[in-house]
Design a protein around this motif. Structure first.
Motif, PDB file in Angstrom:
ATOM      1  N   THR A  97     -12.364   3.117   7.603  1.00 42.06           N
ATOM      2  CA  THR A  97     -12.037   3.096   9.020  1.00 42.06           C
ATOM      3  C   THR A  97     -11.698   1.666   9.421  1.00 42.06           C
ATOM      4  OG1 THR A  97     -13.523   4.911   9.515  1.00 42.06           O
ATOM      5  CG2 THR A  97     -12.829   3.548  11.350  1.00 42.06           C
ATOM      6  N   PRO A  98     -10.432   1.386   9.711  1.00 43.39           N
ATOM      7  CA  PRO A  98     -10.053   0.016  10.082  1.00 43.39           C
ATOM      8  C   PRO A  98     -10.560  -0.353  11.462  1.00 43.39           C
ATOM      9  CG  PRO A  98      -8.173   1.495  10.276  1.00 43.39           C
ATOM     10  CD  PRO A  98      -9.291   2.304   9.689  1.00 43.39           C
ATOM     11  N   ARG A  99     -10.847  -1.621  11.630  1.00 43.08           N
ATOM     12  CA  ARG A  99     -11.256  -2.132  12.935  1.00 43.08           C
ATOM     13  C   ARG A  99     -10.016  -2.497  13.746  1.00 43.08           C
ATOM     14  NH1 ARG A  99     -16.410  -6.102  11.362  1.00 43.08           N
ATOM     15  NH2 ARG A  99     -17.758  -4.414  10.613  1.00 43.08           N
ATOM     16  N   ASP A 100     -10.247  -2.720  15.031  1.00 40.71           N
ATOM     17  CA  ASP A 100      -9.139  -3.145  15.891  1.00 40.71           C
ATOM     18  C   ASP A 100      -8.726  -4.554  15.493  1.00 40.71           C
ATOM     19  OD1 ASP A 100      -9.106  -0.793  17.284  1.00 40.71           O
ATOM     20  OD2 ASP A 100     -10.506  -1.492  18.823  1.00 40.71           O
ATOM     21  N   GLN A 101      -7.497  -4.698  15.062  1.00 41.19           N
ATOM     22  CA  GLN A 101      -6.953  -6.003  14.677  1.00 41.19           C
ATOM     23  C   GLN A 101      -5.519  -6.104  15.162  1.00 41.19           C
ATOM     24  OE1 GLN A 101      -7.833  -5.544  10.336  1.00 41.19           O
ATOM     25  NE2 GLN A 101      -8.482  -7.694  10.475  1.00 41.19           N
ATOM     26  N   GLN A 102      -5.127  -7.312  15.471  1.00 43.11           N
ATOM     27  CA  GLN A 102      -3.724  -7.584  15.763  1.00 43.11           C
ATOM     28  C   GLN A 102      -3.092  -8.065  14.458  1.00 43.11           C
ATOM     29  OE1 GLN A 102      -3.035 -10.482  18.822  1.00 43.11           O
ATOM     30  NE2 GLN A 102      -0.850 -10.671  18.331  1.00 43.11           N
ATOM     31  N   VAL A 103      -2.052  -7.377  14.013  1.00 42.78           N
ATOM     32  CA  VAL A 103      -1.384  -7.725  12.759  1.00 42.78           C
ATOM     33  C   VAL A 103       0.035  -8.178  13.070  1.00 42.78           C
ATOM     34  CG1 VAL A 103      -0.708  -6.928  10.464  1.00 42.78           C
ATOM     35  CG2 VAL A 103      -2.734  -5.957  11.573  1.00 42.78           C
ATOM     36  N   GLU A 104       0.352  -9.382  12.633  1.00 41.99           N
ATOM     37  CA  GLU A 104       1.700  -9.920  12.830  1.00 41.99           C
ATOM     38  C   GLU A 104       2.349 -10.095  11.461  1.00 41.99           C
ATOM     39  OE1 GLU A 104       1.199 -13.486  15.045  1.00 41.99           O
ATOM     40  OE2 GLU A 104       0.592 -12.450  16.878  1.00 41.99           O
ATOM     41  N   GLU A 105       3.562  -9.576  11.320  1.00 40.96           N
ATOM     42  CA  GLU A 105       4.235  -9.567  10.028  1.00 40.96           C
ATOM     43  C   GLU A 105       5.514 -10.392  10.089  1.00 40.96           C
ATOM     44  OE1 GLU A 105       6.437  -6.192   7.352  1.00 40.96           O
ATOM     45  OE2 GLU A 105       4.356  -5.779   7.984  1.00 40.96           O
ATOM     46  N   TYR A 106       5.706 -11.217   9.074  1.00 43.70           N
ATOM     47  CA  TYR A 106       6.864 -12.109   9.001  1.00 43.70           C
ATOM     48  C   TYR A 106       7.496 -12.005   7.615  1.00 43.70           C
ATOM     49  CZ  TYR A 106       4.360 -14.266  12.922  1.00 43.70           C
ATOM     50  OH  TYR A 106       3.686 -14.502  14.099  1.00 43.70           O
ATOM     51  N   THR A 107       8.721 -12.486   7.537  1.00 45.12           N
ATOM     52  CA  THR A 107       9.398 -12.623   6.251  1.00 45.12           C
ATOM     53  C   THR A 107       9.497 -14.096   5.898  1.00 45.12           C
ATOM     54  OG1 THR A 107      10.708 -10.625   6.606  1.00 45.12           O
ATOM     55  CG2 THR A 107      11.527 -12.178   4.962  1.00 45.12           C
ATOM     56  N   VAL A 108       9.195 -14.436   4.658  1.00 46.09           N
ATOM     57  CA  VAL A 108       9.274 -15.829   4.213  1.00 46.09           C
ATOM     58  C   VAL A 108      10.746 -16.227   4.114  1.00 46.09           C
ATOM     59  CG1 VAL A 108       8.748 -17.451   2.354  1.00 46.09           C
ATOM     60  CG2 VAL A 108       7.091 -15.658   2.965  1.00 46.09           C
ATOM     61  N   SER A 109      11.138 -17.217   4.946  1.00 41.38           N
ATOM     62  CA  SER A 109      12.514 -17.713   4.914  1.00 41.38           C
ATOM     63  C   SER A 109      12.693 -18.798   3.869  1.00 41.38           C
ATOM     64  CB  SER A 109      12.911 -18.275   6.288  1.00 41.38           C
ATOM     65  OG  SER A 109      12.760 -17.313   7.297  1.00 41.38           O
ATOM     66  N   ASN A 110      11.647 -19.604   3.701  1.00 44.29           N
ATOM     67  CA  ASN A 110      11.727 -20.713   2.750  1.00 44.29           C
ATOM     68  C   ASN A 110      10.329 -21.287   2.578  1.00 44.29           C
ATOM     69  OD1 ASN A 110      12.774 -22.582   0.999  1.00 44.29           O
ATOM     70  ND2 ASN A 110      14.341 -23.357   2.415  1.00 44.29           N
ATOM     71  N   VAL A 111      10.183 -22.157   1.609  1.00 45.26           N
ATOM     72  CA  VAL A 111       8.940 -22.863   1.406  1.00 45.26           C
ATOM     73  C   VAL A 111       9.272 -24.352   1.293  1.00 45.26           C
ATOM     74  CG1 VAL A 111       6.900 -23.183  -0.050  1.00 45.26           C
ATOM     75  CG2 VAL A 111       7.919 -20.904   0.199  1.00 45.26           C
ATOM     76  N   ILE A 112       8.654 -25.146   2.158  1.00 47.29           N
ATOM     77  CA  ILE A 112       8.865 -26.595   2.139  1.00 47.29           C
ATOM     78  C   ILE A 112       7.515 -27.258   1.910  1.00 47.29           C
ATOM     79  CG2 ILE A 112       9.671 -28.613   3.412  1.00 47.29           C
ATOM     80  CD1 ILE A 112      11.475 -26.777   5.018  1.00 47.29           C
ATOM     81  N   GLY A 113       7.334 -27.828   0.724  1.00 51.28           N
ATOM     82  CA  GLY A 113       6.056 -28.455   0.407  1.00 51.28           C
ATOM     83  C   GLY A 113       4.945 -27.429   0.446  1.00 51.28           C
ATOM     84  N   SER A 114       3.948 -27.674   1.296  1.00 56.26           N
ATOM     85  CA  SER A 114       2.824 -26.755   1.427  1.00 56.26           C
ATOM     86  C   SER A 114       2.934 -25.890   2.670  1.00 56.26           C
ATOM     87  CB  SER A 114       1.505 -27.543   1.468  1.00 56.26           C
ATOM     88  OG  SER A 114       1.501 -28.445   2.564  1.00 56.26           O
TER      89      SER A 114
END
Length: 818
Positions: free
Chosen positions: A257-274
């Motif tokens: 049973t999942p708890r109430d959470q806000q989930v935000e989803e993104y796509t990785v555009s690039n990686v710069i350093g860390s």
């Protein structure tokens, strides 16, 4: 999309393992749990029918299914429990079980009224009785005592019903759910734990399934509380979510049973350093934020090192908007359950695996360099295959017709269990289709014998029985006798596999140093059980060929030394047993004996005479003369007849004797099984396979020394023999040198055709020994061992040497190539 400008690192998560059920508001979640526990299920079409009323008969069934009496329902009743519940009524077994358990009652007119709707107070009374409460706990004020007690235990929480009301399936589900979350009377365990061996772990994050991490099995999920197995479908939307998980037997996933959470989803555009660029924007994410990647818990900074363009990045926030954690999902996970095949390992070959799937066996060719995941670690098949065993699970991903990579996990093998009675199968959850294998042969369950060691592989639906035993003198326990992880029996060390064997061999057990014991070996050759020497076989007296006798010193745990006579006896299956004997048995060396026991000491006596048996072997018909051979017949061929002879032996099979005529004088012992078939046979020097074969390359008649080559190894020995004959010979070799030797005969003509199993000479075909040795004779006294393939494919003149006629058991032992 709102840009995130700061993150707060969530406090370290702590998992509560208390069996506390979550306050679930979703009726479907509740029904999912009750269905998994086999308490309430939907109809044949999968409909929950939550607004339908529940009858008294239906609730009696539900109440019993929720109780410790759930396994007492007896189908096939022949007596009606009530006059309005005939024994043919679907509910009769459940009502009978409910009444017998004191959960339900009928009316004073001897009716049960099964089709009446169950009232609120009737249902409360039954669930209170499921928890162990009785009429004395309720008082005489019906139904107020029951309702008051139920309210105080919070069984009525969110049920929303009143006295006299007919309950719906929705209300009953909530009522049963609350009851599962209630402690049993006078017990600290809640009903769900006590009856269903299940518990709820709160605050668990589901980190990965096979779709996110190919090293996980197709039916596995990895969570912050460990790895669990699910049966059926798993909702992939749960991955990444935090909530409360119900597990059974500490390993099986039941529901989440999942708890109430806000989930935000993104796509990785690039990686710069860390830093990971998300949908074209750079976010200020704390470098220590917990970030899950496959089955790993990383920091955000370390996760950035794994991220690639196109990956998915998710943020999980709690109800106040703070970030708990993040998740990185690779765009090209080596996954997709449809691209993986699940197999159960049956046997391992050098470069292949014999696997079981959907009722049939398949061979999968795998090279040692193939990528193999184990425990979420990347390795190679060659590095892992030695750990694999029958019953383990192998997930295989194909690239066309070739194996791309595999994932390996230990299988669900139950055991070992020592068979102590005919009801051994009750130890396992088998069914009518379970296959029973004994020593590699498919048998009926009734053929399992006392002291067999058995396992049950659920994935194969197969019982595996092992019969290997070794009898010897208990000499040592390591590291100590108080806690033995291995034991030394007659000079050989064996690992201890089972608790049963541990207890028997420890200081508190029944066996002491110097006792003759029989080890019952399991599937890996480890000690799975122990019995006294006299119990080494369950079907008949131990009979064998004496190979060695003497006297040796033994050391007690207190370091005192004592001496004991001993004897080594080889049984028809080729097993060498060592016994502590009560007297000197040197006169019985090279004899066939019966072994009996008194006070842990063995007594040896010459085996009794039997009706003579002779005739020709026919392996195709499984016959020896007029006698039928058992399918698992054990045959021992021996050499040596007098007590001062070198005792030699070899285990052989009926095919080796095909076409050989054996006189009764060459049969030292035989026994029959219950079907009258010969199941054990000890022969006197029929095959010659117990000897060594080689060539004499040099002779010094003055010093009586001989240089001989056996299988490519040369040594010089001094003996009392006197011969100048060189070339191929048969040898009896003791620990110091040559006991005896005899020149081999050669066929007068050369070999005209040679294969790996036979040679053709003058249009006659002769069989090769399976250990035939080929020498290239380069000079008068120079012999170089070459392979049989070299002889087959080379341009040589080939001469065959044999020990005796093929019809008497002989074979071509040596081939000389020139």
């Amino acid at each position: 999309m709102k840009k995130i400008i700061s993150f707060v690192l969530a406090a370290a998560m702590s998992l509560s393992t208390l069996p506390v059920l979550a306050d679930w508001n979703n009726d479907e979640d509740i029904m999912s749990l009750l269905s998994e526990l086999n308490i309430m299920v939907g109809d044949d079409d999968g409909n929950l029918r939550l607004d339908d009323n529940v009858s008294r008969a239906e609730f009696a069934k539900i109440a019993v299914a929720s109780s410790s009496y759930k396994d007492t329902v007896a189908t096939g009743l022949k007596v009606s429990p009530f006059k309005d519940v005939t024994y043919t009524h679907w509910s009769a077994p459940y009502i009978k079980a409910a009444v017998s358990a004191g959960i339900a009652e009928g009316y004073v007119d001897s009716t049960f009224r099964p089709d009446n709707t169950v009232s609120y107070e009737e249902a409360l009374t039954m669930v209170l009785k499921v928890l162990g409460y009785t009429t004395q706990d309720f008082g005489d004020s019906w139904p107020y005592g029951q309702m008051g007690l139920a309210n105080s235990l919070e069984i009525t929480k969110n049920v929303n019903a009143e006295q006299g009301e007919a309950l719906t399936r929705r209300q009953v589900a909530r009522l049963i759910y609350n009851t599962l979350d209630t402690k049993i009377k006078d017990n600290q365990s809640k009903l769900i734990t006590s009856v269903f061996d299940s518990k709820v772990i709160e605050g668990v994050t589901i980190i990965a399934s096979h779709n996110e991490d190919s090293s996980l099995g197709i039916d596995k999920i990895y969570t912050t509380a460990g790895t669990f197995e699910f049966d059926g479908n798993f909702n992939s939307d749960y991955v990444g979510r935090k909530g409360d998980i119900v597990v059974k037997n500490d390993e099986d996933f039941v529901s989440f049973t999942p708890r109430d959470q806000q989930v935000e989803e993104y796509t990785v555009s690039n990686v710069i350093g860390s830093d990971i660029i998300l949908d074209g924007d750079m976010y200020n994410i704390n470098s220590n934020t917990t970030t899950y990647y496959k089955s790993q818990a990383l920091t955000y900074e370390n996760a950035a090192m794994q991220a690639e363009k196109g990956d998915t990045f998710k943020l999980f926030k709690n109800s106040n908007g703070s970030v708990d954690y993040a998740m990185l999902v690779a765009k090209d996970s080596e996954t997709g359950t449809d691209s993986f095949d699940k197999y159960v390992i049956y046997s391992l070959l050098s470069d292949a695996v014999i696997c079981y799937k959907n009722g049939s066996f398949e061979q999968i060719d795998i090279t040692d360099g193939t990528t193999c995941y184990k425990d979420k670690n990347k390795s190679t098949y060659g590095a892992v295959k030695n750990e694999m065993a029958m019953g383990d699970i192998l997930y295989v991903k194909m690239d066309g017709s070739n194996v791309d990579y595999v994932s390996y996990e230990k299988g669900n093998m139950e055991g070992p269990v020592k068979v102590t009675n005919s009801n051994w199968i009750a130890n396992f959850d088998t069914n009518g289709s379970t296959t029973v294998m004994r020593s590699g042969n498919k048998v009926d369950a009734s053929e399992i014998q006392l002291n067999d060691i058995i396992y049950y592989c659920k994935d194969l639906n197969m019982v595996l029985a092992y019969t290997d035993k070794v009898t010897g003198v208990y000499e040592k326990a390591s590291p100590t006798k108080d806690s033995p992880t291995s034991v030394t029996i007659s000079g050989k060390e064996y690992s201890v596999e089972s608790v049963d064997a541990f207890n028997a061999l420890s200081s508190s057990g029944t066996f002491k140093y110097g006792d003759t014991v029989t080890l019952l070996l399991g599937r890996n050759g480890e000690v799975a059980g122990v019995v006294g020497g006299s119990d080494s076989t369950s079907s008949h007296t131990t009979v064998g060929f004496v190979t060695e006798t003497g006297k040796k010193d033994f050391t007690n745990p207190d370091n005192t030394v004592y001496s004991s006579y001993y004897a080594k006896v080889v049984t028809p299956d080729g097993t060498v047993n060592e016994y502590a004997t009560s007297s000197d048995c040197s006169s019985l060396k090279c004899a066939v004996v019966n072994v009996s026991f008194t006070n842990g000491k063995a007594s040896l006596s010459r085996a009794k005479g039997y009706d003579s048996v002779s005739g020709k072997f026919n392996s195709e018909k499984n016959k020896f003369g007029d006698y039928t051979l058992a399918d698992d017949v054990k045959i021992l061929d021996t050499a040596g007849t007098a007590s001062d002879d070198l005792a030699m032996y070899t285990r052989i099979y009926p095919q080796r004797l095909d076409g050989v005529t054996i006189k009764s004088s060459s049969v030292l012992y035989y026994s029959k099984n219950k079907a009258g078939e010969i199941d054990e046979l000890i022969l006197k020097d029929i095959t010659g396979d117990a000897y060594k074969y080689g060539v004499i390359t040099a002779v010094d008649s003055t010093t009586h020394t001989y240089t001989i080559d056996i299988d490519g190894t040369q040594n010089t020995y001094a003996t009392a023999f006197s011969t100048n004959v060189k070339g191929p010979h048969r040898f009896s070799m003791n620990q110091t040198g040559i006991e005896s030797m005899r020149q081999l005969s050669s066929y007068p003509s050369n070999i005209t055709s040679l294969t790996r199993t036979e040679a053709k000479i003058n249009n006659q075909t002769y069989l090769l020994s399976d250990k035939v040795i080929v020498y290239h004779k380069t000079d008068v006294n120079k012999y170089l061992k070459i392979t049989l393939d070299d002889a087959i494919n080379g341009n040589y003149k080939l001469t065959a040497y044999y020990d005796k006629a093929q019809t008497l058991g002989g074979r071509i032992r040596i081939i000389i190539a020139q």
